[in-house]
Design an enzyme around this catalytic site. Structure first.
Site, PDB file in Angstrom:
ATOM      1  N   LYS A 144      -1.578  -3.047   2.622  1.00  0.00           N
ATOM      2  CA  LYS A 144      -0.584  -3.285   3.802  1.00  0.00           C
ATOM      3  C   LYS A 144       0.072  -2.148   4.280  1.00  0.00           C
ATOM      4  O   LYS A 144      -0.087  -2.534   5.201  1.00  0.00           O
ATOM      5  CB  LYS A 144       0.652  -3.860   2.344  1.00  0.00           C
ATOM      6  CG  LYS A 144       1.988  -4.683   3.571  1.00  0.00           C
ATOM      7  CD  LYS A 144       2.998  -3.657   3.409  1.00  0.00           C
ATOM      8  CE  LYS A 144       3.770  -3.008   2.851  1.00  0.00           C
ATOM      9  NZ  LYS A 144       4.429  -3.262   1.737  1.00  0.00           N
ATOM     10  N   SER A 199      -0.272  -0.678 -12.182  1.00  0.00           N
ATOM     11  CA  SER A 199       0.218   0.514 -12.390  1.00  0.00           C
ATOM     12  C   SER A 199       1.487   0.456 -13.196  1.00  0.00           C
ATOM     13  O   SER A 199       1.188   1.877 -13.923  1.00  0.00           O
ATOM     14  CB  SER A 199       1.003   0.140 -11.262  1.00  0.00           C
ATOM     15  OG  SER A 199       0.890   0.107  -9.909  1.00  0.00           O
ATOM     16  N   HIS A 248      20.082  18.494  13.259  1.00  0.00           N
ATOM     17  CA  HIS A 248      20.034  18.033  15.327  1.00  0.00           C
ATOM     18  C   HIS A 248      18.564  18.461  15.702  1.00  0.00           C
ATOM     19  O   HIS A 248      18.526  19.506  14.926  1.00  0.00           O
ATOM     20  CB  HIS A 248      21.128  18.555  15.226  1.00  0.00           C
ATOM     21  CG  HIS A 248      21.101  17.994  17.147  1.00  0.00           C
ATOM     22  ND1 HIS A 248      21.792  16.725  16.973  1.00  0.00           N
ATOM     23  CD2 HIS A 248      21.473  18.483  18.131  1.00  0.00           C
ATOM     24  CE1 HIS A 248      21.454  16.399  17.976  1.00  0.00           C
ATOM     25  NE2 HIS A 248      20.718  17.153  18.913  1.00  0.00           N
ATOM     26  N   CYS A 265       0.723  -3.040  -2.213  1.00  0.00           N
ATOM     27  CA  CYS A 265       1.595  -1.664  -0.922  1.00  0.00           C
ATOM     28  C   CYS A 265       0.192  -0.956  -0.239  1.00  0.00           C
ATOM     29  O   CYS A 265       1.264  -0.622   0.481  1.00  0.00           O
ATOM     30  CB  CYS A 265       1.874  -1.279  -2.849  1.00  0.00           C
ATOM     31  SG  CYS A 265       3.036  -1.687  -3.548  1.00  0.00           S
ATOM     32  N   CYS A 314      -0.580  -3.298  -6.292  1.00  0.00           N
ATOM     33  CA  CYS A 314      -0.692  -2.363  -5.558  1.00  0.00           C
ATOM     34  C   CYS A 314      -1.589  -1.816  -5.029  1.00  0.00           C
ATOM     35  O   CYS A 314      -1.754  -1.439  -3.477  1.00  0.00           O
ATOM     36  CB  CYS A 314       0.736  -1.139  -6.749  1.00  0.00           C
ATOM     37  SG  CYS A 314       1.082   0.126  -5.470  1.00  0.00           S
ATOM     38  N   GLU A 327       6.782  -8.214   6.134  1.00  0.00           N
ATOM     39  CA  GLU A 327       6.065  -7.640   6.644  1.00  0.00           C
ATOM     40  C   GLU A 327       5.018  -7.786   7.207  1.00  0.00           C
ATOM     41  O   GLU A 327       4.492  -7.192   8.107  1.00  0.00           O
ATOM     42  CB  GLU A 327       5.683  -6.506   5.395  1.00  0.00           C
ATOM     43  CG  GLU A 327       7.039  -6.252   4.807  1.00  0.00           C
ATOM     44  CD  GLU A 327       6.532  -4.737   2.945  1.00  0.00           C
ATOM     45  OE1 GLU A 327       5.435  -5.929   3.058  1.00  0.00           O
ATOM     46  OE2 GLU A 327       7.533  -4.681   2.444  1.00  0.00           O
ATOM     47  N   TYR A 365      10.203  -9.809   0.609  1.00  0.00           N
ATOM     48  CA  TYR A 365       9.136  -9.027   1.907  1.00  0.00           C
ATOM     49  C   TYR A 365       8.096  -9.050   2.320  1.00  0.00           C
ATOM     50  O   TYR A 365       7.927  -8.770   3.297  1.00  0.00           O
ATOM     51  CB  TYR A 365       9.316  -8.516   0.373  1.00  0.00           C
ATOM     52  CG  TYR A 365      10.188  -7.352  -0.557  1.00  0.00           C
ATOM     53  CD1 TYR A 365      10.334  -6.155  -0.497  1.00  0.00           C
ATOM     54  CD2 TYR A 365      10.710  -7.839  -1.633  1.00  0.00           C
ATOM     55  CE1 TYR A 365      10.779  -5.111  -1.127  1.00  0.00           C
ATOM     56  CE2 TYR A 365      11.760  -7.459  -1.692  1.00  0.00           C
ATOM     57  CZ  TYR A 365      11.937  -6.356  -1.856  1.00  0.00           C
ATOM     58  OH  TYR A 365      13.109  -5.742  -2.214  1.00  0.00           O
ATOM     59  N   GLU A 414      20.710  12.163  10.856  1.00  0.00           N
ATOM     60  CA  GLU A 414      21.756  12.805  10.440  1.00  0.00           C
ATOM     61  C   GLU A 414      22.975  11.893  10.600  1.00  0.00           C
ATOM     62  O   GLU A 414      24.227  12.297  10.863  1.00  0.00           O
ATOM     63  CB  GLU A 414      21.653  13.795  11.790  1.00  0.00           C
ATOM     64  CG  GLU A 414      21.577  13.576  13.013  1.00  0.00           C
ATOM     65  CD  GLU A 414      21.556  14.188  14.228  1.00  0.00           C
ATOM     66  OE1 GLU A 414      22.785  15.265  14.100  1.00  0.00           O
ATOM     67  OE2 GLU A 414      20.618  14.395  15.391  1.00  0.00           O
TER      68      GLU A 414
HETATM   69  P1  NDP Z   1      10.458 -12.798  -2.026  1.00  0.00           P
HETATM   70  O1  NDP Z   1      10.731 -12.754  -3.419  1.00  0.00           O
HETATM   71  O2  NDP Z   1      10.460 -11.218  -1.049  1.00  0.00           O
HETATM   72  O3  NDP Z   1      10.969 -14.348  -0.778  1.00  0.00           O
HETATM   73  C1  NDP Z   1      10.345 -14.926  -1.866  1.00  0.00           C
HETATM   74  C2  NDP Z   1      10.673 -16.007  -0.079  1.00  0.00           C
HETATM   75  O4  NDP Z   1       9.990 -16.893  -0.126  1.00  0.00           O
HETATM   76  C3  NDP Z   1      12.438 -16.227   0.229  1.00  0.00           C
HETATM   77  O5  NDP Z   1      13.011 -16.029   1.226  1.00  0.00           O
HETATM   78  C4  NDP Z   1      12.482 -17.371  -1.119  1.00  0.00           C
HETATM   79  O6  NDP Z   1      13.866 -18.065  -0.412  1.00  0.00           O
HETATM   80  C5  NDP Z   1      11.571 -18.391  -0.866  1.00  0.00           C
HETATM   81  N1  NDP Z   1      10.891 -19.232  -0.583  1.00  0.00           N
HETATM   82  C6  NDP Z   1      10.982 -18.867  -2.977  1.00  0.00           C
HETATM   83  N2  NDP Z   1      10.296 -20.194  -2.910  1.00  0.00           N
HETATM   84  C7  NDP Z   1      10.519 -21.289  -1.570  1.00  0.00           C
HETATM   85  C8  NDP Z   1       9.533 -22.290  -2.186  1.00  0.00           C
HETATM   86  N3  NDP Z   1       9.656 -23.278  -3.251  1.00  0.00           N
HETATM   87  N4  NDP Z   1       9.775 -23.191  -0.080  1.00  0.00           N
HETATM   88  C9  NDP Z   1       9.964 -22.228   0.620  1.00  0.00           C
HETATM   89  N5  NDP Z   1      10.045 -21.291   0.086  1.00  0.00           N
HETATM   90  C10 NDP Z   1      10.803 -20.594  -0.985  1.00  0.00           C
HETATM   91  O7  NDP Z   1       8.072 -13.117  -2.469  1.00  0.00           O
HETATM   92  P2  NDP Z   1       7.213 -12.334  -2.069  1.00  0.00           P
HETATM   93  O8  NDP Z   1       6.053 -13.352  -2.490  1.00  0.00           O
HETATM   94  O9  NDP Z   1       7.818 -11.631  -0.505  1.00  0.00           O
HETATM   95  O10 NDP Z   1       7.281 -10.923  -2.091  1.00  0.00           O
HETATM   96  C11 NDP Z   1       7.414 -10.943  -3.703  1.00  0.00           C
HETATM   97  C12 NDP Z   1       7.483  -9.532  -5.080  1.00  0.00           C
HETATM   98  O11 NDP Z   1       6.641  -8.764  -4.486  1.00  0.00           O
HETATM   99  C13 NDP Z   1       8.846  -9.646  -4.158  1.00  0.00           C
HETATM  100  O12 NDP Z   1       9.828 -10.141  -4.658  1.00  0.00           O
HETATM  101  C14 NDP Z   1       8.715  -8.149  -4.037  1.00  0.00           C
HETATM  102  O13 NDP Z   1       9.409  -7.427  -5.519  1.00  0.00           O
HETATM  103  C15 NDP Z   1       7.736  -7.383  -4.238  1.00  0.00           C
HETATM  104  N6  NDP Z   1       6.683  -6.801  -2.696  1.00  0.00           N
HETATM  105  C16 NDP Z   1       7.368  -5.660  -2.882  1.00  0.00           C
HETATM  106  C17 NDP Z   1       7.186  -4.837  -1.257  1.00  0.00           C
HETATM  107  C18 NDP Z   1       8.192  -3.684  -1.219  1.00  0.00           C
HETATM  108  O14 NDP Z   1       8.407  -2.945  -1.734  1.00  0.00           O
HETATM  109  N7  NDP Z   1       7.618  -3.549   0.024  1.00  0.00           N
HETATM  110  C19 NDP Z   1       6.056  -5.603  -0.371  1.00  0.00           C
HETATM  111  C20 NDP Z   1       6.129  -7.294  -1.065  1.00  0.00           C
HETATM  112  C21 NDP Z   1       6.219  -7.380  -2.188  1.00  0.00           C
HETATM  113  P3  NDP Z   1      15.256 -17.655  -1.531  1.00  0.00           P
HETATM  114  O15 NDP Z   1      16.107 -16.394  -0.449  1.00  0.00           O
HETATM  115  O16 NDP Z   1      15.623 -19.300  -0.428  1.00  0.00           O
HETATM  116  O17 NDP Z   1      14.949 -17.688  -2.246  1.00  0.00           O
END
Ligand code: NDP
Length: 448
Positions: free
Chosen positions: A51, A15, A437, A48, A43, A182, A178, A442
């Site tokens: 997905k 992107s 409505h 995106c 993406c 999802e 995320y 709303e």
């Molecule tokens: P995220 O950063 O959203 O979430 C990572 C998750 O994994 C958190 O729950 C985190 O827990 C956990 N985690 C991190 N490290 C470990 C570990 N070593 N062991 C176990 N659990 C762990 O990552 P995603 O991979 O889901 O997505 C990556 C990025 O892609 C997102 O941050 C987002 O920016 C983007 N994305 C956006 C979407 C959208 O806009 N709809 C859709 C998909 C991806 P903790 O909270 O404890 O750190």
């Protein structure tokens, strides 16, 4: 004309890279882009776009059930994963083609091979050729992180999930962000038993707690097994082909697929950046200034590889600002305030601005307004799922500083609502707006 082969060489046609290349070219720059995988990046190819198409596909599971109460006699429903998968991949290929056309139409030279840096203005292509450029833009994105546990080779990431040969009956998802939420929704709707394993007691950290709480409740009510404070010790392939997840903090799980979605790491390995003195963070992200310039003046970076906000529209804005600033004589900086985001879970979440706790920390006294309601369509369908909308208002200024929603079409509604928060509209402006409505949206102007 400079002595370089190109004015701009971009590594990565995702992107950010594609936007930067076509804008820079439109400004008259001689641009080349190298892409080792497919044009379109995460993406379009493995994020995106596919997905969202799976999310649409997944929604039919409930829609077809609900149809009966609306008078439709739907014969027994049956889902064919291969049909959806192949149609989604065909659409991805179509979009990839359009990306290629865009680059060609802008006279951007495309190298479909890996590129690495050998000097501040020198790029070596996998074919062995070396080219030079006045400026280099790193737009290589991120890759899925994986835990270092025995048997990790049996697990998949969001790269492989779109290509599964068959729909698994039992899926374990590691992570609570995320992608995990999802795909928990997607797999569940397609009939798989889903276990979501989260290392802490909070999923979707950074999202408003009430909204997250609602998603957890709805997910559990649907039958998704949500495990908290739990982790993986090992994955063992059993004789029948199933995967045994040895867990810590909760009971072991047997599954057909194990998907990890625990965040994404910058793709900066073996690009030659460190050798040139480009500073990287401890996670491998390129350190940049407000104009996307790295610690080497001719090398820039935009998008996920900078590991700040990993969202497509942000990468696109950055690519545009970079190209306008460097080649269009239009110095531009990206405004990172009030970026809306969504989780395409079932139901989806939409959010913009500050959560209640962030607002309290930042502003002191805040007012919150919530609307907890059952959408009309759910009422007739006999579906118990309730939506929750929340406004966070700065008590002193009356400005709406955050909107958080979970419910059908929340992301669609949020895009428009985000304009109000970005424009710093007040709660009084919401109150003064006549409701449309009957809609779910709303509720945004009816909270008192
Ligand atoms: P995220 O950063 O959203 O979430 C990572 C998750 O994994 C958190 O729950 C985190 O827990 C956990 N985690 C991190 N490290 C470990 C570990 N070593 N062991 C176990 N659990 C762990 O990552 P995603 O991979 O889901 O997505 C990556 C990025 O892609 C997102 O941050 C987002 O920016 C983007 N994305 C956006 C979407 C959208 O806009 N709809 C859709 C998909 C991806 P903790 O909270 O404890 O750190």
């Amino acid at each position: 004309m400079s002595d370089f082969d190109f004015d701009l060489f971009i590594i990565g046609a995702g992107s950010g890279g594609v936007r930067a290349s076509r804008i820079a070219a439109a400004h008259g720059a001689r641009v080349a882009v190298a892409e080792e995988h497919r044009l379109g990046g995460t993406c379009v190819i493995r994020g995106c776009v596919p997905k969202k198409l799976l999310v649409y596909g997944a929604h039919f599971a409930e829609d077809l059930d609900d149809a009966a109460m609306f008078g439709w006699d739907v014969p027994e429903k049956r889902f064919d994963w291969a049909v959806l998968r192949d149609n989604v991949m065909a659409e991805v290929s179509r979009l990839e083609g359009l990306y290629g056309e865009t680059l060609t139409n802008h006279q951007v030279k495309v190298f479909k091979e890996r590129a690495t840096l050998t000097g501040p203005n020198h790029i070596r292509l996998a074919s062995g050729r070396t080219v030079t450029a006045g400026k280099i833009l790193i737009a290589v994105g991120c890759r899925a992180a994986l835990p270092e546990i025995p048997g990790i080779e049996h697990a998949i990431t969001s790269n492989e999930v779109f290509h599964l040969e068959r729909m698994p009956k039992r899926v374990v998802i590691g992570g609570g962000g995320y992608i995990a939420n999802e795909f928990a929704g997607i797999f569940h709707q397609f009939g798989a038993h889903v276990t979501l394993v989260n290392r802490s007691d909070t999923i979707l950290r950074g999202y408003d707690e009430q909204i997250v709480d609602r998603l957890v409740k709805i997910s559990v009510a649907k039958g998704i097994d949500m495990r908290f404070n739990s982790g993986f010790q090992a994955i063992e392939k059993q004789d029948d082909g199933s995967l045994l997840c040895r867990m810590k903090g909760s009971a072991d799980i047997v599954a057909d697929e194990v998907l990890f979605a625990i965040g994404r790491l910058p793709n900066t390995e073996e690009l030659g950046l460190e050798q040139l003195g480009v500073q990287l963070t401890d996670r491998g992200a390129v350190v940049i200034d407000q104009d996307f310039r790295s610690t080497v003046p001719s090398i820039f970076a935009v998008g996920d590889v900078t590991d700040r906000i990993q969202l497509t529209p942000v990468a696109i804005r950055e690519g545009q600002a970079f190209a306008d600033t460097q080649f269009g004589n239009k110095p531009t900086r990206v405004d990172y305030g009030c970026i809306p985001s969504s989780v395409f879970s079932h139901p989806p979440i939409g959010t913009v601005g500050l959560t209640e706790s962030q607002a309290k920390n930042k502003l002191g006294v805040v007012r919150t307004y919530t609307s907890d309601f059952r959408p009309m369509k759910n009422v007739l369908a006999g579906r118990n799922e309730r939506s929750l909308y929340k406004l966070v208002v700065d008590d002193g200024s009356d400005e709406v500083v955050g909107i958080h929603m979970i419910g059908p079409d929340a992301p669609e509604i949020m895009q428009a609502a985000a304009i109000a928060v970005k424009a710093r509209l007040k709660k009084a402006d919401f109150d003064a707006t006549v409701a449309l409505h009957p809609t779910m949206a709303e509720e945004l102007v009816l909270m008192r």
